[in-house]
Design a protein around this motif. Structure first.
Motif, PDB file in Angstrom:
ATOM      1  N   ASP A   1       0.830  -1.195   0.000  1.00  0.00           N
ATOM      2  CA  ASP A   1       0.000   0.000   0.000  1.00  0.00           C
ATOM      3  C   ASP A   1       0.871   1.254   0.000  1.00  0.00           C
ATOM      4  O   ASP A   1       1.967   1.264   0.571  1.00  0.00           O
TER       5      ASP A   1
ATOM      6  N   PRO B   1      -1.927   3.357  -4.072  1.00  0.00           N
ATOM      7  CA  PRO B   1      -2.683   3.110  -2.841  1.00  0.00           C
ATOM      8  C   PRO B   1      -3.615   1.908  -2.951  1.00  0.00           C
ATOM      9  O   PRO B   1      -3.980   1.494  -4.048  1.00  0.00           O
TER      10      PRO B   1
ATOM     11  N   TYR C   1     -11.747   4.218  -2.497  1.00  0.00           N
ATOM     12  CA  TYR C   1     -11.666   5.640  -2.816  1.00  0.00           C
ATOM     13  C   TYR C   1     -12.806   5.969  -3.773  1.00  0.00           C
ATOM     14  O   TYR C   1     -13.669   5.141  -4.039  1.00  0.00           O
TER      15      TYR C   1
ATOM     16  N   TYR D   1      -7.480   9.823  -3.122  1.00  0.00           N
ATOM     17  CA  TYR D   1      -6.346   9.641  -2.212  1.00  0.00           C
ATOM     18  C   TYR D   1      -5.716  11.005  -1.952  1.00  0.00           C
ATOM     19  O   TYR D   1      -5.553  11.779  -2.888  1.00  0.00           O
ATOM     20  N   PRO D   2      -5.351  11.343  -0.714  1.00  0.00           N
ATOM     21  CA  PRO D   2      -5.383  10.545   0.512  1.00  0.00           C
ATOM     22  C   PRO D   2      -6.675  10.760   1.297  1.00  0.00           C
ATOM     23  O   PRO D   2      -7.266  11.838   1.266  1.00  0.00           O
ATOM     24  N   ASN D   3      -7.078   9.735   2.032  1.00  0.00           N
ATOM     25  CA  ASN D   3      -8.183   9.889   2.975  1.00  0.00           C
ATOM     26  C   ASN D   3      -7.586  10.132   4.369  1.00  0.00           C
ATOM     27  O   ASN D   3      -6.363  10.224   4.524  1.00  0.00           O
TER      28      ASN D   3
ATOM     29  N   ASP E   1      -4.989   7.542   5.430  1.00  0.00           N
ATOM     30  CA  ASP E   1      -3.735   7.674   4.677  1.00  0.00           C
ATOM     31  C   ASP E   1      -2.896   8.827   5.228  1.00  0.00           C
ATOM     32  O   ASP E   1      -1.673   8.709   5.374  1.00  0.00           O
TER      33      ASP E   1
END
Length: 164
Positions: free
Chosen positions: A66, A76, A80, A99-101, A104
């Motif tokens: 990841d 990633p 998403y 991305y990013p959440n 992350d």
């Protein structure tokens, strides 16, 4: 000898050939989900459980695992959404991945690094042909003619599940 009409007709043909738009239309079943299988280098566009299209893909230049932080060369993994469309992409056309959440960002912060961003599904823009199996900085790449179809089929808000 070439006369003026021949020159104008040739120019018109060239202009029309250039009009072959990369922006296609699509009126088939809605793409409700994108499923990416990193290990098999495949991306499936689905209408619920029905596979509409399958594509061979290239991933980040460090494809195993990841994405953990900006610059790690990984694609990633997780759920998403398609959150933007870029018709002026350096890579022909592109669809942004959300991305990013929060998770992350927290994972990268724990490593003392930024999470990064700008992860897309995109084409190769010709000049990226022959770069090998996995060559992106973490994106998902397909052929230019394929991203034209994908760009027409996929809407913002579509779920994308990226599996190891």
């Amino acid at each position: 000898m070439i006369d003026r009409r021949s020159v104008l007709a040739g120019a018109a043909c060239c202009a029309l050939a250039g009009c072959g738009s990369r922006f296609k239309s699509y009126d088939g079943p809605e793409v409700t989900r994108i499923l990416v299988q990193k290990d098999g280098r495949r991306m499936h566009l689905l209408h619920h459980d029905q596979v509409l299209k399958t594509y061979r893909i290239a991933l980040g230049y460090a494809p195993l695992g990841d994405k953990r932080h900006e610059g790690d060369g990984r694609t990633p993994e997780g759920r998403y959404y398609i959150d933007r469309r870029n018709p002026n992409s350096e890579f022909h056309l592109s669809l942004g991945i959300s991305y990013p959440n929060r998770a992350d960002i927290a994972e990268a912060a724990a490593l003392g690094k930024p999470a990064g961003g700008d992860i897309f599904i995109h084409g190769r823009a010709g000049r990226h042909r022959g770069k090998g199996r996995d060559w992106t900085a973490g994106c998902i790449a397909v052929k230019d003619r394929e991203i034209e179809d994908i760009y027409a089929m996929v809407r913002e808000g579509t779920v994308i599940d990226i599996l190891p």
